[in-house]
Design an enzyme around this catalytic site. Structure first.
Site, short mmCIF file in Angstrom:
data_model
loop_
_atom_site.label_atom_id
_atom_site.label_comp_id
_atom_site.label_asym_id
_atom_site.label_seq_id
_atom_site.Cartn_x
_atom_site.Cartn_y
_atom_site.Cartn_z
N HIS A 169 0.85 -1.19 0.00
CA HIS A 169 0.00 0.00 0.00
C HIS A 169 0.89 1.24 0.00
O HIS A 169 2.12 1.13 0.12
CB HIS A 169 -0.93 0.01 1.22
P1 TYD Z 1 -1.60 -2.73 7.59
O1 TYD Z 1 -1.03 -1.36 7.73
O2 TYD Z 1 -2.41 -3.02 6.37
O3 TYD Z 1 -0.44 -3.83 7.69
P2 TYD Z 1 0.91 -4.10 6.88
O4 TYD Z 1 1.24 -2.91 6.04
O5 TYD Z 1 1.92 -4.35 7.94
O6 TYD Z 1 0.74 -5.33 6.07
O7 TYD Z 1 -2.42 -3.05 8.90
C1 TYD Z 1 -2.87 -4.36 9.21
C2 TYD Z 1 -4.13 -4.23 10.02
O8 TYD Z 1 -3.88 -3.57 11.26
C3 TYD Z 1 -5.24 -3.44 9.33
O9 TYD Z 1 -6.47 -4.08 9.62
C4 TYD Z 1 -5.22 -2.10 10.01
C5 TYD Z 1 -4.68 -2.40 11.39
N1 TYD Z 1 -3.88 -1.30 11.95
C6 TYD Z 1 -4.39 -0.49 12.93
O10 TYD Z 1 -5.54 -0.67 13.39
N2 TYD Z 1 -3.62 0.51 13.44
C7 TYD Z 1 -2.36 0.74 12.98
O11 TYD Z 1 -1.66 1.67 13.47
C8 TYD Z 1 -1.83 -0.10 11.94
C9 TYD Z 1 -0.44 0.10 11.39
C10 TYD Z 1 -2.62 -1.11 11.45
#
Ligand code: TYD
Length: 136
Positions: A54
């Site tokens: 992302h």
């Molecule tokens: P995401 O940022 O998509 O993970 P990565 O980039 O590490 O693969 O986040 C994973 C999940 O965690 C998503 O459901 C959103 C949640 N999340 C939060 O609730 N708060 C946060 O600060 C972060 C980073 C993620």
């Protein structure tokens, strides 16, 4: 959004060493060029898994391999670069408007992230197609 992968730089962090080990200190706006409003870390990542996939519209992040190693693919829509993080006293700053993927996590790797804003799902761009439009 004009940011490029070349704006994402490796920042050397502090390191105070003595015979009992090391300590690295990161102060927002002093040691890194943004305020730190949130810290999170990725751990227990199964072998072969990838994270990220992302971009963010406004968020600045500093990514540190607090333990172990992993690779970060950076993509600004035109250029790509892969950075290997494997030292706890160096951090990769990711500026807004950069697509990123994290992969090749070593066993026991800990990916520490310092972020300039609190969590906001509205700041994410989760489809690469939308990211390319955002960069136009
Ligand atoms: P995401 O940022 O998509 O993970 P990565 O980039 O590490 O693969 O986040 C994973 C999940 O965690 C998503 O459901 C959103 C949640 N999340 C939060 O609730 N708060 C946060 O600060 C972060 C980073 C993620």
């Amino acid at each position: 959004m004009k940011s490029s992968v070349y704006d994402c730089v490796i920042l050397p962090l502090s390191k105070i060493h003595n015979r009992a080990g090391n300590i690295t200190i990161i102060e927002g706006e002093t040691y890194i060029p943004f305020p730190v409003k949130r810290i999170y870390y990725l751990y227990d990542i199964p072998g072969g898994e990838a994270r990220g996939g992302h971009a963010h519209k406004e968020l600045f992040q500093l990514i540190v391999a607090a333990s172990g190693s992993f690779d970060v693919l950076l993509d600004d829509g035109q250029n790509k670069k892969i950075v290997t993080l494997n030292r706890p006293d160096y951090g990769l700053m990711i500026v807004p408007g950069i697509w990123r993927e994290l992969f090749e996590f070593s066993s026991g790797a800990i990916c520490l992230v310092l972020a300039s804003q609190k969590y906001d799902e509205g700041d994410y761009i989760r489809e690469h197609e939308d990211f390319i439009k955002f960069k136009e």
